[in-house]
Structure formats: structure tokens, C-alpha cells
Motif scaffolding. Structure first.
Motif, short mmCIF file in Angstrom:
data_model
loop_
_atom_site.label_atom_id
_atom_site.label_comp_id
_atom_site.label_asym_id
_atom_site.label_seq_id
_atom_site.Cartn_x
_atom_site.Cartn_y
_atom_site.Cartn_z
N MET A 712 11.10 61.69 0.59
CA MET A 712 10.66 62.32 1.84
C MET A 712 10.24 61.26 2.85
O MET A 712 10.54 61.37 4.04
N GLU A 713 9.55 60.22 2.40
CA GLU A 713 9.12 59.16 3.31
C GLU A 713 10.32 58.45 3.93
O GLU A 713 10.36 58.19 5.15
N VAL A 714 11.33 58.14 3.10
CA VAL A 714 12.53 57.45 3.61
C VAL A 714 13.25 58.33 4.62
O VAL A 714 13.65 57.89 5.71
N ALA A 715 13.41 59.63 4.27
CA ALA A 715 14.09 60.54 5.19
C ALA A 715 13.32 60.72 6.48
O ALA A 715 13.90 60.80 7.57
N LEU A 716 12.00 60.76 6.36
CA LEU A 716 11.15 60.92 7.54
C LEU A 716 11.31 59.72 8.48
O LEU A 716 11.46 59.89 9.70
N ARG A 717 11.32 58.53 7.92
CA ARG A 717 11.49 57.33 8.75
C ARG A 717 12.87 57.32 9.41
O ARG A 717 12.99 57.01 10.60
N ASN A 718 13.87 57.63 8.63
CA ASN A 718 15.22 57.61 9.17
C ASN A 718 15.40 58.62 10.29
O ASN A 718 15.98 58.33 11.35
N ASP A 719 14.90 59.85 10.09
CA ASP A 719 15.09 60.91 11.09
C ASP A 719 14.29 60.63 12.35
O ASP A 719 14.73 60.97 13.46
N LEU A 720 13.12 60.00 12.22
CA LEU A 720 12.32 59.71 13.42
C LEU A 720 12.92 58.55 14.21
O LEU A 720 12.85 58.53 15.44
N SER A 721 13.51 57.58 13.51
CA SER A 721 14.01 56.38 14.21
C SER A 721 15.45 56.53 14.69
O SER A 721 15.83 55.94 15.71
N ALA A 722 16.25 57.33 13.98
CA ALA A 722 17.68 57.38 14.30
C ALA A 722 18.06 58.50 15.24
O ALA A 722 19.07 58.43 15.94
N SER A 723 17.29 59.56 15.30
CA SER A 723 17.71 60.74 16.07
C SER A 723 17.31 60.62 17.53
O SER A 723 16.39 59.90 17.89
N THR A 724 18.05 61.35 18.38
CA THR A 724 17.73 61.47 19.80
C THR A 724 17.08 62.83 20.03
O THR A 724 17.21 63.74 19.20
N GLY A 759 16.97 69.24 3.37
CA GLY A 759 16.88 70.63 3.79
C GLY A 759 15.60 70.89 4.57
O GLY A 759 14.93 69.97 5.06
N PHE A 760 15.22 72.17 4.70
CA PHE A 760 14.03 72.52 5.45
C PHE A 760 12.79 72.18 4.61
O PHE A 760 12.69 72.56 3.45
N ILE A 761 11.85 71.47 5.22
CA ILE A 761 10.63 71.02 4.53
C ILE A 761 9.42 71.60 5.23
O ILE A 761 9.31 71.54 6.46
N SER A 762 8.48 72.12 4.48
CA SER A 762 7.28 72.74 5.04
C SER A 762 6.40 71.67 5.70
O SER A 762 6.27 70.56 5.18
N PRO A 763 5.78 72.01 6.83
CA PRO A 763 4.85 71.05 7.47
C PRO A 763 3.71 70.66 6.55
O PRO A 763 3.17 69.57 6.67
N ALA A 764 3.30 71.57 5.66
CA ALA A 764 2.22 71.25 4.73
C ALA A 764 2.58 70.09 3.82
O ALA A 764 1.70 69.42 3.27
N LYS A 765 3.90 69.79 3.67
CA LYS A 765 4.33 68.69 2.83
C LYS A 765 4.59 67.42 3.63
O LYS A 765 4.16 66.33 3.26
N PHE A 766 5.32 67.55 4.75
CA PHE A 766 5.73 66.31 5.43
C PHE A 766 4.66 65.76 6.37
O PHE A 766 4.65 64.55 6.64
N ILE A 767 3.75 66.58 6.89
CA ILE A 767 2.71 66.04 7.81
C ILE A 767 1.73 65.13 7.07
O ILE A 767 1.42 64.04 7.57
N PRO A 768 1.22 65.51 5.86
CA PRO A 768 0.36 64.55 5.14
C PRO A 768 1.07 63.23 4.83
O PRO A 768 0.45 62.17 4.88
N VAL A 769 2.37 63.29 4.52
CA VAL A 769 3.11 62.05 4.25
C VAL A 769 3.20 61.21 5.51
O VAL A 769 3.04 59.98 5.49
N ALA A 770 3.46 61.87 6.64
CA ALA A 770 3.56 61.15 7.92
C ALA A 770 2.23 60.48 8.26
O ALA A 770 2.20 59.34 8.76
#
Length: 971
Positions: A712-724, A759-770
Motif C-alpha cells: 500500500m505504501e509503494v502504491a500510494l507513493r507511485n500514485d501521488l507522484s506519477a498521476s496528474t 483496487g478500491f481502498i478504504s480511507p480508514a486504511k490508506f490515510i493512517p499509512v499516508a
């Protein structure tokens, strides 16, 4: 009847003039004797000073008392009078005690200042005199009682204190004089003043006393009569005076004898001084004669460098006669030009601490040649320790230095830094150099004629030496590392080269050995080897050595069927301790922790420090049963945790610290070094998430959870840095907020993430990781920019619909960023959105971060026009102070309280109180999680402003939200 007629008639007072004068003389005389006794205490600091002080007190006290009763006898009354015995005696003791205390205070060192002693002494003496007088008057026991005129009564006290102050001041001045004169003017005046103080106070007090014509004395029969009192006073005064005069006479006699002894001693000292002066004069004459016959150069200079004495040796060496140099400064005559400033500088800062000293410098002779003088300098000082003359005694060492230089040149080939030894053809030592002596400890005298076997260490066998000499015979030399023994028995390594020297007939005439001590090099090699495998702070095995041992243990356990365990230990909150107390303190903590675990763990356990606050332990040879092996590991973990519960002693400070432990147990069939370390590390992080100060075993589920989080951390970094913005997998949905009429007045912007990989990830999971990995600020600004862009596109709906604002959540990481305000302002200006259209939400947890100054931050943002909402009110520590201090315009009731409405009494009470408080503070209130009509109706009925929840609408995307607003506008 007039008031005057009922007043008692008062007696007139008449005094016997002779007795009055007698009372004054008694007062003066006893005061002088008291001062005399006290003065001897100050002057001579007698060991019996307490007895002298008592004598002074008795003289003063009985004198005051005697004066009082003589003064009483001088008073003629028309009635018979007697004195009650006990009060009469007590009044005398009062006077003695007050006098003792006054002199003790004045002479005591227990008080800080002279003024304090004088004021305290005045108070004690004045109070004692007054107390004695009025207690003596009370001894008459008149009926009716004696009355006193208030004015005269107060005046008597003032006279007592003022006169006591002046008298004691004069006494102190007299006692502190350098010349000790008993019958000094100050002592006489002091005794007169004290006498006046006592008599003045007495007769003023008598003037203040009023006797009734009809009064009578109640102790007339059993009291002291005038005759008895007269006899008592006379006896007391005579005894005191006689005894005091005898003591003073004796002391004066002793003083005269001591003075005579001192005079005789002074005479003897004077004679001795005269005798030694004559001897000194003879010695001076002899020294002058000796100075002229000395071979050494003697030069005497004053502190300005001017030559005062120049002996014959100095004249012979320099070619100057004394008349040519005396009176001139030394640097003007003989000092080389390049050394003149240095010599001047030395003389400009002459102090006694510079002497004696030695130095060597050059002089220029009269003929122009240069000589080198070896000086030994001393100084003559005045009474204040200042330098008057500098005496230089020197030897001409010019020729000696030239000879030494020649010898050094000739010996330079032999005296090198390497030790050198020369033997004859039989191997017997002929000569060694200084380096040989320094390294081995043997002098030439000790080894000359002996074999080199004297240096054998015993570490090499016969085979080694046979190979060595075979090389010398065949090649003519041998070199290599060898261990030898010093004189003190120490064995040391050396690098040795033996060279053979042949004569004309090719026979061996000498062997030359060159060697150097390589102990330091070997020590450095050992230290480097230690640093390569051990931690420099704790001296425990480091990661490299641990992994090597773990690899060996895995290989061994693959065949033994036993289990091993790897335990990963991390100190909790170590970074905070390190930042608070400094790295040196942190290192001491690590050392102490390593000492504790080394002490409690079995010797077979490998304990290592991987770096920072991470320690890894290897338990080998555990049970073949994996459950039993796990139990053994668990016991060790509990021992480790319990060993530090009472804290670690770092110097004088006890530091309480805990640890989180991860354990993995393996039979080593499929595991490798990296997998075991990863598993133990993963379990340790699981222990930290469980609240720290505990241990966890690695399991497949933990590994899967950590792997999922990492993905999730790797995907989060990639999606934040690579997407427009247009193609971002992150998007914003809006949770509408309704008023009591179910009109949309606001919305809460919520971020969603649809990862192409996960896939779709709940904010309760990805926001604490962020938040944990430091990406929340970037994610938060994405939401801000997205919402502002949407608001800009639906700007007209703010005018046409009931929509008032959109709420955006800010995390603690965003609020602690110092550039937050400026970045928000730039974003609003870029989209052309007014700050009043957005409300920023934050939770109570932001106040738990000490790095955040919420008052300063919110004040800055409030000045720009931003408004704020406090989310999840009541779920944190809920301090009401920030409701008063911060520019908050909205509170949000958490869903956990709304769920119980209207059936749960506690939830309805909390919600009711929150609504009431918000109304009184003028704050808007939003209820979250409204899912039933009952909840909606109850909240509206109790005055809740805004509501949001699935009853009205779920979070919807931008287009649906715009449609909802347009529809509500049409409706």
C-alpha cells in the motif's frame, strides 16, 4: 462633688542630696569596672572570656541595682516602706542578666553587622534597666498600687534606650582601638553615659511614680527594711568593687610583665638582626670577590635590560671591558639584530613567575664573531614580588655544540629510528644504538659480549630459527616478523632484517640486525578487526558478525533438528531520550542496557547491536519441539522486559525505559538469514503497535499484514507522484450537510482512492499509512486543490442555492507544516475562491502535539478569512479552553454519540449538553452519522443547526453533488 475631690491626694517627693550623689558615683564606678572587664575580653581574647563577661555583667548589674536602691533610700516618703525580698533579689538578677546579654551581643560574632550588635545590645540593656527599676518599685508592694505618669514613664524608657545606645557605641569604639588603654577617654565617657542612663532612667521613673497619701506598704512586717536594704546594698557594692579592683590590679600586673617580656624579646631580635646584617655584608663582599674569579659568565641586568654587572669571564668571552657595556641596554651591545625584538619583548613583560629558567642564545663579540651562551637565569625581587634585577649565569658552549654536531653527523647512519645491533661472526653483540636500548630496555653494557638469544621470546621453535639462518647463509639476509622479549619480560612483535657481512676471505665477520617495534601497528590491526566485527559503543557483535554467526547456526541446525530463535529488541522512545539529553547520554544508556542484557542472558546467547537502538539476540540449541522452543524464547523475553522495569542507572539519574521485542523461532529447514531477520523485525513492529513494552512472535498473518501495508505504501507513493490531476486515482466525494428543513447548506469533502494495482481502498486504511510515511501533506494539498477547483466551477450555485460552504479536513501533519498558510493562500488565489466558502476541519488530537502552537496558527489563518470546525468533539480530551481562545465557528458531534439517540440516556445527555453549549457560545453545530428519522427529529427539536448522514445522502461525486444542488434550487 467635683471630680477633683475624689482623686487621691499624692505625696510630694523629697530626696537626700548625699544619697543621690552616692547613687551616681556607684553607677559611674560600677559601669567603668564593667567596661574594663568587657574590654579585657576584646583586647586579650582570653580563654576565660566567659568569666570576664560574667564579671562585667555582675559589676554592671549590681551597680545598676545598688544605684536604684540607694536612689530609693534617698527618697523621703511620709509612710513606712519595706521591700519584698524575692522581688528585690529578682530585680538584681534582672539587671545582671540584662548586662550579661548586652555585653554578649555587642561582643558576639553571631550577628552579621556592627549595627545589628549595637541595636540588639541597646535593646537588651535598656530593657534590663527599665525592668529592674520597675520590678524594684513593685517590691514595695504599696496599696493602693503606685500609679505612673504616662509621659514620664515613656520618657524614662527613652532615656534608658538612648543613653544605653550611646554608652555601648562608645564602648565598642574604645574596645576596637589599636592601642589598648584601660583609662581611655572613651571608656570614661562610656561609663559616665551608662551611669547617667541608669540614674536618669531611675529618677525619671521615680518622678513618674505617684504615691497615695493613704497608701501603706503590704510587706512592712516581713519585707526588707531600710536598714537591712542599706546593709545589703553596701555589702554588695563593697564586695563587687573590692573583688573587681583586685582582678583588675592582677590583670594590670600581668600586662606589665608581658610588656616587659615583649620588650626584652624585641631587644634580642634587634641584636640578632644587627648580627645577621653584618654577616650579610661580609657575605656580599665575599660574593663580589668570588664573582670576579668565576669561570662562568655573570651578567646582572635591571628590569629595563640595562647592564649593571659584567664579570671578568664575561669580559674575556665578549672582548668588552666593563666600562664599555655598563649602563647600556644589552640589546644595543651584544644581542644579534634578528633577536633584538624578541629580547625586548621578554623584558617588557618580566614577572617573578618566569624565574628561574634556562635558555640558550647567541651573542656578538666585540670582534664581530658569534658565540653561543647557555644561560641559567634567576631574579631579585622587591618586597611586593616585582622583579628588580635579572642575574644571568652562563657558559660559552660554542665549541661544545660544534663537537656535538660533528658527532651527530658521524653517528647518523647508526642512530636511526630503527634499532640496530652489530655482532661478531659468532653472533656475540658488539654494539647497539639508542633505538635498540629504547625498544628492548637493555643498555650496551648489559648486552655487550652476549648472544642475541637474550631477546628470545620462546614463541618460536627450533625449526623457525633453522629456516631463518639457512636464508641468511644462502641469500646473505633474512627479513620477517618475529616475537622477542624486552628486559622487563614483555613480549613484543618486531620486523627484523639480518644482514651478513663477509671479510676478504669470504668468512663472516659481522651480522647486522635492523628491527622496529610493530606493536602499535599490530594493535591498530586488532582495533580495525574489532571495529569490523563489533559495535564501537557497546562492544557487542555488530550486524556483520551476527549475520555470520546466524548463518553458521542455520547450517548447524539443519542437521541437528534443534530449533533456534532470533529476538529483535527495540528500545521504546529512545529517540526522544536522545534528543532531550544528548547523544552522549544516549550512548551511556545503550551501554548500560547492553550490560544488563549481557548479565541476564546465558553465555551461549549471541547479543548484537545492529545500530541505533536495535539489538538482536540469537538463541541456539533450543528444543526440537517448536512449541517448547517458543516457550523457552518467551521466558527469555519476559526476563529481558522485567530486567529494566525499575529503570537504568545512568550516572546519578534513573531512566525508565521499555522495549518492544519481536521473536521468530525456526528449525532452519527453509529459512535464511534475511528471512529470519525480516520475520523478527516484523514481529517487533507488531509489538510496538500493540502498545510497546511487550513481545510478539512472528506468524504468517503478521507477515501478510506487513506485506500488504508495504504494498500500500509503494502504491500510494507511485500514485501521488506519477498521476496528474485529470488522471489521478484519487478523487473527492462530498457528504452533503442539511439544515432542519433538509436543505443542502454545506458539504464535507472526503478523499477516495481507487488503485489500479490494489483496487478500491478504504480511507480508514490508506490515510493512517499516508500520515505515518509522510505523504499526508501531499495528499491533503491534492484534496484542497481539487475542492477549490470544484468550487470555482460551481461558483454560481453559491448564489442560487442554499449552499454556504464546503468543509475540508486538515491532518496534524499539515497543521505542523510552517508553510501551510502561504500555500493555502496561493491555492485560493489561483482558483479565485473566497476563503469564506471553505471551512477547515480538524480533530482534538492536534492539541496533543507539542510542536503545534494552535493559537498562533489559527490566528494567522483567521486574519486571512478562513473559518474552522472542530471535528469529533467529545471523543478527545475536550478542553474547553480552545473553544474560548481559538476562532472556531463550528462543532461536529461524533457519530458515536448520535447512534444512541433517542434511546440511550447517556448519548442524549451528551448531545443535549453539547447543543446547549454551542448555542450559548454562538457556534454552529453539525451532527454526523444521522441514519434514522428519530435521530433527525430529536436533533432538530433540540436545536441542532446542521445534520449529515446516510438518512439524507451518502457521500457523492462532484457531478451528483452539483445535480443535487441544482435540483434543490429548482424545488
Amino acid at each position: 462633688m467635683d471630680d477633683f475631690l475624689i482623686m487621691p491626694l499624692l505625696m510630694d517627693k523629697e530626696y537626700d542630696a548625699y544619697l543621690v550623689i552616692g547613687s551616681l558615683l556607684i553607677s559611674f564606678l560600677t559601669s567603668f569596672l564593667a567596661i574594663a572587664f568587657a574590654s579585657f575580653i576584646v583586647w586579650h581574647k582570653k580563654n576565660t572570656s566567659q568569666w570576664w563577661l560574667l564579671g562585667a555583667a555582675i559589676n554592671m548589674g549590681l551597680g545598676i541595682w545598688a544605684m536604684h536602691f540607694v536612689g530609693m533610700l534617698a527618697l523621703h516618703l511620709d509612710i513606712a516602706v519595706a521591700f519584698e525580698p524575692i522581688r528585690t533579689v529578682v530585680s538584681a538578677l534582672f539587671a545582671i542578666a540584662a548586662s550579661y546579654a548586652a555585653f554578649w551581643v555587642v561582643l558576639s560574632a553571631d550577628f552579621e553587622t556592627y549595627k545589628q550588635r549595637q541595636l540588639y545590645g541597646t535593646f537588651v540593656l535598656g530593657s534590663g534597666v527599665a525592668s529592674m527599676h520597675y520590678l524594684g518599685m513593685d517590691a514595695m508592694q504599696m496599696f493602693p498600687k503606685i500609679s505612673y505618669d504616662p509621659f514620664l514613664f515613656v520618657l524614662s524608657l527613652i532615656i534608658a534606650y538612648v543613653a544605653s545606645y550611646i554608652g555601648l557605641n562608645l564602648f565598642i569604639r574604645s574596645a576596637n582601638q589599636i592601642q589598648h588603654v584601660l583609662f581611655s577617654r572613651e571608656n570614661l565617657i562610656s561609663s559616665v553615659v551608662i551611669g547617667i542612663a541608669v540614674t536618669g532612667m531611675h529618677y525619671t521613673g521615680m518622678a513618674a511614680a505617684n504615691f497615695d497619701y493613704n497608701s501603706y506598704c503590704t510587706v512592712l512586717e516581713e519585707g526588707l527594711q531600710y536598714g537591712s536594704l542599706s546593709f545589703l546594698v553596701i555589702i554588695s557594692v563593697v564586695v563587687v568593687l573590692l573583688f573587681s579592683f583586685i582582678l583588675l590590679a592582677y590583670e594590670q600586673h600581668v600586662e606589665i610583665q608581658e610588656h616587659e617580656q615583649n620588650r626584652m624579646m624585641l631587644r634580642k631580635v634587634t641584636q640578632e638582626v644587627d648580627k645577621r646584617t653584618a654577616e650579610l655584608q661580609r657575605q656580599t663582599t665575599m660574593n663580589e670577590r668570588l664573582l670576579e674569579t668565576m669561570d662562568a659568565i655573570v651578567v646582572v641586568l635591571d628590569r629595563d635590560g640595562v647592564i649593571q654587572q659584567f664579570n671578568l669571564a664575561a669580559q674575556f668571552t665578549t672582548g668588552y671591558c666593563i666600562s664599555e657595556v655598563k649602563g647600556k641596554q644589552v640589546w644595543d651591545v651584544m644581542v644579534p639584530r634578528e633577536q633584538v625584538e624578541e629580547v625586548k619583548s621578554v623584558f617588557s613583560r618580566l614577572v617573578s613567575g618566569m624565574f628561574p629558567n634556562k635558555h640558550q642564545n647567541d651573542w656578538i663579540t666585540k670582534q664581530g664573531s658569534q658565540v653561543t651562551i647557555d644561560w641559567h637565569n634567576s631574579a631579585v625581587l622587591d618586597d611586593e614580588g616585582e622583579v628588580i634585577y635579572v642575574i644571568g649565569t652562563g657558559l660559552d658552549v660554542t665549541q661544545q655544540l660544534q663537537d656535538q654536531e660533528a658527532l651527530q653527523i658521524s653517528a647518523v647512519a647508526f642512530e636511526t629510528q630503527e634499532a640496530m645491533v652489530v655482532t661478531d661472526g659468532e653472533g656475540l653483540i658488539l654494539k647497539v644504538n639508542k633505538a635498540f636500548e629504547d625498544i628492548t630496555g637493555y643498555s650496551l653494557d648489559e648486552v655487550e659480549g652476549k648472544s642475541m638469544n637474550i631477546l628470545k621470546s620462546g614463541r618460536h621453535g627450533e625449526i623457525f630459527y633453522k629456516k631463518l639462518w639457512k636464508s641468511v647463509d644462502e641469500k646473505g639476509y633474512w627479513q620477517g616478523e618475529i616475537w622477542n622479549r624486552r628486559k622487563n619480560g614483555d613480549v613484543f612483535p618486531e620486523w627484523l632484517r639480518i644482514t651478513r657481512v663477509l671479510g676478504k676471505d669470504n668468512s663472516v665477520i659481522n651480522y647486522i640486525g635492523n628491527f622496529s617495534d610493530i606493536s602499535q601497528r599490530k594493535k591498530i590491526e586488532q582495533e580495525l578487526e574489532f571495529l569490523a566485527f563489533y559495535d564501537a559503543v557497546t562492544e557487542l557483535p555488530n550486524r556483520r558478525l551476527f549475520t555470520d554467526r546466524l548463518e553458521q547456526a542455520i547450517y548447524k541446525h539443519q542437521t541437528s533438528r534443534e530449533n533456534l530463535a532470533v529476538m529483535f529488541v527495540d528500545l521504546d522512545n529512545f529517540k526522544q531520550i536522545n534528543d532531550t539529553f544528548g547523544h552522549a547520554f544516549g550512548d551511556k544508556l545503550l551501554i548500560e542496557f547492553s550490560r544488563v542484557i549481557t548479565k541476564i542472558m546465558p553465555g551461549s546467547v549471541t547479543i548484537s547491536r545492529f545500530g541505533g537502538d536495535e539489538f538482536v539476540l540469537l538463541f541456539s540449541g533450543l528444543s526440537e519441539n517448536k512449541d517448547t522452543a517458543a516457550f523457552q524464547s518467551e521466558q527469555m523475553a519476559e526476563v529481558l522486559l522485567n530486567s529494566i522495569t525499575s529503570g537504568l542507572n545512568i550516572g546519578e539519574q534513573n531512566v525508565y525505559i521499555s522495549s518492544s521485542i519481536g521473536i521468530t523461532v525456526s528449525d532452519c529447514v527453509d529459512d535464511t538469514v534475511s528471512t529470519l531477520l525480516m520475520q523478527a523485525d516484523t514481529a517487533m513492529y507488531q509489538a510496538k503497535e500493540m502498545g510497546k513494552n511487550t513481545f510478539r512472535f512472528y506468524s504468517e498473518s503478521i507477515g501478510e499484514s506487513m506485506a500488504e501495508r508495504f504494498k500500500m505504501e509503494v502504491a500510494l507513493r507511485n500514485d501521488l507522484s506519477a498521476s496528474t490531476p485529470s488522471s489521478s486515482p484519487f478523487f473527492v466525494v462530498y457528504q452533503p450537510q442539511y439544515n432542519a428543513k433538509k436543505q443542502v447548506v454545506g458539504a464535507e469533502a472526503l478523499v477516495r482512492w481507487s488503485s489500479a494495482e490494489l483496487g478500491f481502498i478504504s480511507p480508514a486504511k490508506f490515510i493512517p499509512v499516508a500520515e505515518e510515511v509522510g505523504l499526508i501533506d501531499e495528499l491533503g494539498m491534492f484534496v484542497v486543490n481539487r475542492v477549490l477547483h470544484d468550487i470555482s466551477n460551481m461558483a454560481s450555485l453559491f448564489e442560487k442555492s442554499t449552499l454556504d460552504h464546503v468543509s475540508i479536513n486538515l491532518s496534524i501533519k499539515q497543521l505542523t507544516n510552517p508553510t501551510l498558510t502561504s500555500r493555502l493562500l496561493n491555492a485560493f488565489q489561483h482558483e479565485g475562491v473566497s476563503p469564506d466558502k471553505v471551512r477547515f476541519e480538524f480533530t482534538e488530537s492536534v492539541f496533543l502535539d507539542n510542536a503545534l502552537n494552535p493559537k498562533a496558527l489559527f490566528s494567522e489563518m483567521s486574519e486571512i478569512g478562513f473559518t474552522f470546525a472542530l471535528d469529533d468533539f467529545g471523543t478527545g480530551f475536550s478542553s474547553l479552553s480552545y473553544l474560548k481562545d481559538l476562532p472556531i465557528s463550528e462543532l461536529k458531534i461524533d457519530k458515536t454519540f448520535v447512534d444512541g439517540i433517542p434511546n440511550e440516556e447517556s448519548d442524549t445527555t451528551i448531545c443535549s449538553a453539547t447543543i446547549s453549549m454551542a448555542q450559548k457560545l454562538g457556534l454552529q453545530l453539525v451532527a454526523e452519522g444521522v441514519e434514522t428519522e428519530g435521530q433527525f427529529d430529536w436533533l432538530v427539536a433540540h436545536g441542532c443547526n446542521l445534520l449529515q448522514g446516510y438518512l439524507m445522502s451518502q457521500p457523492i461525486e462532484y457531478k451528483e453533488f452539483v445535480s443535487l444542488l441544482e435540483k434543490s434550487h429548482v424545488d
